[in-house]
Design a protein around this motif. Structure first.
Motif, short mmCIF file in Angstrom:
data_model
loop_
_atom_site.label_atom_id
_atom_site.label_comp_id
_atom_site.label_asym_id
_atom_site.label_seq_id
_atom_site.Cartn_x
_atom_site.Cartn_y
_atom_site.Cartn_z
N MET A 166 4.94 39.18 -43.83
CA MET A 166 4.32 38.60 -45.02
C MET A 166 2.97 38.00 -44.64
SD MET A 166 7.66 36.78 -46.73
CE MET A 166 6.75 36.01 -48.01
N THR A 167 2.03 38.10 -45.55
CA THR A 167 0.72 37.49 -45.30
C THR A 167 0.82 35.99 -45.55
OG1 THR A 167 0.00 37.79 -47.58
CG2 THR A 167 -0.45 39.60 -46.03
N LYS A 168 -0.20 35.26 -45.15
CA LYS A 168 -0.20 33.81 -45.36
C LYS A 168 -0.18 33.47 -46.84
CE LYS A 168 -2.62 32.77 -41.08
NZ LYS A 168 -3.84 32.22 -40.46
N GLU A 169 -0.87 34.27 -47.64
CA GLU A 169 -0.89 34.03 -49.09
C GLU A 169 0.50 34.21 -49.69
OE1 GLU A 169 -3.74 36.68 -50.70
OE2 GLU A 169 -5.43 35.71 -49.74
N GLU A 170 1.20 35.26 -49.27
CA GLU A 170 2.55 35.49 -49.77
C GLU A 170 3.49 34.36 -49.37
OE1 GLU A 170 2.73 40.36 -49.90
OE2 GLU A 170 3.28 39.32 -48.06
N ILE A 171 3.36 33.86 -48.16
CA ILE A 171 4.19 32.75 -47.70
C ILE A 171 3.91 31.51 -48.53
CG2 ILE A 171 4.65 31.21 -45.75
CD1 ILE A 171 4.10 33.65 -43.93
N GLN A 172 2.64 31.23 -48.80
CA GLN A 172 2.29 30.07 -49.62
C GLN A 172 2.81 30.20 -51.04
OE1 GLN A 172 -1.94 29.86 -49.25
NE2 GLN A 172 -1.90 28.81 -47.27
N LEU A 173 2.68 31.37 -51.61
CA LEU A 173 3.18 31.61 -52.97
C LEU A 173 4.69 31.44 -53.03
CD1 LEU A 173 1.06 34.65 -54.13
CD2 LEU A 173 0.97 32.33 -55.04
N ARG A 174 5.39 31.93 -52.02
CA ARG A 174 6.84 31.82 -51.99
C ARG A 174 7.26 30.37 -51.87
NH1 ARG A 174 10.95 34.71 -47.74
NH2 ARG A 174 12.84 33.99 -48.75
N LYS A 175 6.59 29.59 -51.00
CA LYS A 175 6.92 28.18 -50.87
C LYS A 175 6.62 27.42 -52.15
CE LYS A 175 6.35 27.85 -45.86
NZ LYS A 175 5.55 27.28 -44.77
N ALA A 176 5.54 27.76 -52.81
CA ALA A 176 5.19 27.09 -54.07
C ALA A 176 6.19 27.41 -55.18
CB ALA A 176 3.80 27.49 -54.50
N SER A 177 6.70 28.64 -55.20
CA SER A 177 7.66 29.02 -56.26
C SER A 177 9.03 28.42 -56.02
CB SER A 177 7.76 30.53 -56.35
OG SER A 177 8.35 31.05 -55.19
N GLU A 178 9.35 28.10 -54.78
CA GLU A 178 10.65 27.50 -54.48
C GLU A 178 10.71 26.03 -54.83
OE1 GLU A 178 11.32 28.38 -50.37
OE2 GLU A 178 11.90 30.45 -50.77
N LYS A 179 9.56 25.40 -54.96
CA LYS A 179 9.53 23.96 -55.28
C LYS A 179 9.86 23.69 -56.70
CE LYS A 179 6.27 22.71 -51.73
NZ LYS A 179 4.97 22.16 -51.42
#
Length: 91
Positions: free
Chosen positions: A78-91
């Motif tokens: 996963m790219t850094k952007e995808e990781i950030q988006l995933r963490k943001a959606s889990e919150k």
């Protein structure tokens, strides 16, 4: 004899065309249902009735379940952007 063969041939063609039409109608229904789901998910809750809000929550959960399988596959970087988006959606 020729009229019997022509009749049977015509019936077979009619059945085939009717079957093709039914398949086309089913595809349209599926597309319409999918577009209604997308439209409902994009609508803010303030404009929806209680029933529509429940349907919206169901569609969101269904979508999250489908995409969760894809996201949680191992071996796909996963790219850094995808990781950030995933963490943001889990919150």
């Amino acid at each position: 004899m020729i009229s019997t063969i022509t009749f049977i041939f015509g019936v077979l063609i009619g059945w085939y065309l009717a079957l093709c039409r039914q398949v086309q109608i089913e595809k349209r229904r599926e597309k319409r249902k999918f577009s209604e789901e997308i439209e409902l998910r994009a609508t803010p809750d303030t404009y929806l009735s209680k029933f529509d809000i429940i349907r919206k929550r169901y569609y969101e959960a269904k979508f999250k379940k489908l995409t969760g399988i894809i996201i949680n596959q191992k071996g796909i970087p996963m790219t850094k952007e995808e990781i950030q988006l995933r963490k943001a959606s889990e919150k």
